[in-house]
Enzyme design. Structure first.
Site, mmCIF file in Angstrom:
data_model
loop_
_atom_site.group_PDB
_atom_site.id
_atom_site.type_symbol
_atom_site.label_atom_id
_atom_site.label_comp_id
_atom_site.label_asym_id
_atom_site.label_seq_id
_atom_site.Cartn_x
_atom_site.Cartn_y
_atom_site.Cartn_z
ATOM 1 N N ASP A 162 -3.547 7.307 -2.808
ATOM 2 C CA ASP A 162 -3.142 5.923 -2.152
ATOM 3 C C ASP A 162 -3.658 5.063 -2.606
ATOM 4 O O ASP A 162 -4.994 5.122 -3.772
ATOM 5 C CB ASP A 162 -4.048 6.907 -0.970
ATOM 6 C CG ASP A 162 -3.782 5.598 0.265
ATOM 7 O OD1 ASP A 162 -3.366 4.530 -0.020
ATOM 8 O OD2 ASP A 162 -4.663 5.843 1.470
ATOM 9 N N GLU B 54 -7.026 -1.148 -3.585
ATOM 10 C CA GLU B 54 -6.922 0.123 -3.532
ATOM 11 C C GLU B 54 -6.927 1.354 -4.279
ATOM 12 O O GLU B 54 -5.877 0.898 -5.634
ATOM 13 C CB GLU B 54 -6.263 0.833 -2.324
ATOM 14 C CG GLU B 54 -6.769 1.958 -1.853
ATOM 15 C CD GLU B 54 -6.438 2.553 -0.348
ATOM 16 O OE1 GLU B 54 -5.276 2.183 -0.429
ATOM 17 O OE2 GLU B 54 -6.577 3.355 -0.081
ATOM 18 N N GLU C 132 -10.991 1.411 -1.074
ATOM 19 C CA GLU C 132 -9.982 0.264 -0.643
ATOM 20 C C GLU C 132 -10.868 -0.839 -0.204
ATOM 21 O O GLU C 132 -11.063 -1.488 1.371
ATOM 22 C CB GLU C 132 -9.091 0.381 -0.186
ATOM 23 C CG GLU C 132 -9.591 1.484 1.528
ATOM 24 C CD GLU C 132 -8.724 2.046 2.344
ATOM 25 O OE1 GLU C 132 -7.067 1.187 2.394
ATOM 26 O OE2 GLU C 132 -8.095 2.970 2.597
ATOM 27 N N HIS D 227 -12.141 6.470 2.447
ATOM 28 C CA HIS D 227 -11.516 7.767 3.331
ATOM 29 C C HIS D 227 -11.768 8.269 1.947
ATOM 30 O O HIS D 227 -11.148 8.535 1.268
ATOM 31 C CB HIS D 227 -10.335 8.331 3.923
ATOM 32 C CG HIS D 227 -9.331 7.319 3.889
ATOM 33 N ND1 HIS D 227 -8.553 8.029 3.045
ATOM 34 C CD2 HIS D 227 -8.770 6.007 3.619
ATOM 35 C CE1 HIS D 227 -7.573 7.431 2.418
ATOM 36 N NE2 HIS D 227 -7.436 5.579 2.751
ATOM 37 N N HIS E 49 -6.274 11.135 5.745
ATOM 38 C CA HIS E 49 -7.543 10.479 6.893
ATOM 39 C C HIS E 49 -8.710 11.594 6.543
ATOM 40 O O HIS E 49 -9.373 11.618 7.653
ATOM 41 C CB HIS E 49 -7.541 9.483 7.259
ATOM 42 C CG HIS E 49 -7.492 8.142 6.847
ATOM 43 N ND1 HIS E 49 -5.516 7.640 7.061
ATOM 44 C CD2 HIS E 49 -7.759 7.293 5.921
ATOM 45 C CE1 HIS E 49 -5.494 6.968 7.002
ATOM 46 N NE2 HIS E 49 -6.417 6.579 6.476
ATOM 47 N N ASP F 259 1.100 -1.535 0.057
ATOM 48 C CA ASP F 259 0.195 0.066 -0.378
ATOM 49 C C ASP F 259 0.796 1.357 -0.314
ATOM 50 O O ASP F 259 1.841 1.495 0.841
ATOM 51 C CB ASP F 259 -0.900 -0.216 1.427
ATOM 52 C CG ASP F 259 -1.910 1.059 0.938
ATOM 53 O OD1 ASP F 259 -1.868 2.004 0.553
ATOM 54 O OD2 ASP F 259 -3.358 0.342 2.118
HETATM 55 MN MN MN Z 1 -3.063 2.930 0.838
HETATM 56 MN MN MN Z 2 -6.610 4.371 1.896
#
Ligand code: MN
Ligand code: MN
Length: 296
Positions: free
Chosen positions: A96, A282, A188, A156, A164, A85
Site C-alpha cells: 500500500d 505512504e 501514512e 495500519h 486494515h 493512493d
Molecule cells: Mn494507502
Molecule cells: Mn494505507
C-alpha cells in the site's frame, strides 16, 4: 504465512513503487481523475499484480477513500494537491503506497512535510517500538515544519487479504501496542494547515465497497440472485475493497440495495473537517529486529 511469502510481498512492493513513481508525471492540470485511476489499475495488472483496492484520487480536502467513477469523474485543476493512493496484491500479499502531487499554485511545502514525516517514521521503526513513539515522531516532524498532522487518520497493520488488520499507527503521539518482528505495516502521515481542524469526517459519498466473508454466511437466506452477486463480488476481490466501475455488468440498484441493508460494507469518503487541503505520503514496511525494510 505460506512458503514464498517474502518474495511475493517484495514483488507486490516493487510493482507498487514503480507505479507510484510513474504516475507522478501523469497527474497534470486538465487530466481526468478517472484516467489517472484506470491507468494505475491497468499498469498494476500489466506488471503482474492486482489492485488491492481501487486507486484513490484525493483532491485537496478529500483525504481518503475517494475513487472516481464514470458518473463522478472530474478534471484536475491548477492549485490543487492531488493524492494518489494505490495498492498491489499478489496472492493476497499487499503493498500500500501513496504520493501527493502538488499542481502549480498549491502548497508544495505540505507534500515535503508528509514525505519528511514518513522518512522520520521509517527511521524509528523496528520491532518493539511503541506505535505512540512513531506517531509522536510523525506529529513532531510535521509540526516543526509549520503544519498540522491529521489526528484521526492512521497507518495500519496489513495481513494476507486483510488491508486494515490489527494495529493502527497514528500520526500523533497516541495509541497502544508495539511493532512486531516479521509483520507488515503501512505508515501514512497526513498533513494539513495549522489553522485547520486537523481531523477528518465522513462525507455522504461512498465510492469504495467491500464484501466481508461474514456477509456470505449471513446471506444464505437471501434470494438466489442477491446471494450469487455477493458470492461473485467476494470471489473476484478476496474480500478486498472494490469500485463498482470494475464490474461493468453490475446491477447498480441491486448493489445499492445490498449496501443499504448492510450486506456490502461501504467506506465513506473522508474529508478534512474545516475544508483545508491535505497531503499524504505512504510506504509499506516489513519490521525486523533492527529496523524497517521499506517494501515500496
Ligand atoms: Mn494507502
Ligand atoms: Mn494505507
Amino acid at each position: 504465512m505460506s512458503e514464498g511469502w517474502y518474495e511475493l510481498l517484495k514483488s507486490a512492493g516493487e510493482i507498487a513503487r514503480k507505479v507510484r513513481e510513474e504516475v507522478r508525471s501523469r497527474v497534470k492540470e486538465g487530466t481526468s481523475a478517472l484516467e489517472v485511476a484506470e491507468w494505475v489499475e491497468s499498469r498494476i495488472v500489466e506488471l503482474g499484480g492486482r489492485p488491492a483496492f481501487p486507486c484513490n484520487v484525493g483532491v485537496d480536502a478529500i483525504a481518503a477513500h475517494s475513487t472516481p467513477t464514470r458518473s463522478t469523474d472530474y478534471r484536475l485543476t491548477r492549485g490543487s494537491l492531488i493524492k494518489v493512493d494505490l495498492g498491489v496484491s499478489i496472492e493476497g500479499y499487499i503493498a500500500d503506497t501513496a504520493v501527493t502531487v502538488p499542481l502549480p499554485g498549491s502548497d508544495e511545502g505540505m507534500v515535503l512535510a508528509a514525505e519528511r514525516a514518513l522518512q522520520v517514521a521509517v527511521r524509528v521503526s523496528r520491532a518493539g517500538v511503541p506505535v505512540s513513539t512513531i506517531g509522536g515522531a510523525i506529529g513532531d516532524s510535521i509540526t516543526s515544519l509549520g503544519y498540522r498532522p491529521i489526528s484521526n487518520l492512521s497507518g495500519h497493520q496489513i495481513e494476507r487479504y486483510n488491508l486494515h488488520a490489527g494495529l493502527s499507527i497514528p500520526n500523533v503521539k497516541a495509541g497502544e501496542g508495539r511493532l512486531e518482528r516479521g509483520k507488515v505495516y503501512a505508515i501514512e502521515p497526513f498533513v494539513t494547515k495549522t489553522d485547520a481542524t486537523g481531523r477528518v469526517v465522513d462525507s455522504n459519498s461512498v465510492e469504495i465497497f467491500r464484501v466481508p466473508q461474514t456477509t456470505l454466511e449471513r446471506a444464505s437466506r437471501l434470494p438466489k440472485e442477491q446471494r450469487e452477486l455477493l458470492r461473485v463480488l467476494y470471489d473476484a476481490t478476496g474480500g478486498l475493497p472494490y469500485s463498482i466501475r470494475w464490474f461493468k455488468w453490475l446491477d447498480s440498484s441491486l448493489h445499492e440495495s445490498l449496501y443499504r441493508r448492510g450486506y456490502v460494507h461501504g467506506y465513506a469518503v473522508l474529508v478534512e473537517k474545516s475544508g483545508a487541503p491535505v497531503a499524504q505520503a505512504e510506504h509499506t514496511v516489513l519490521i525486523w529486529e533492527d529496523g524497517a525494510e521499506v517494501l515500496t
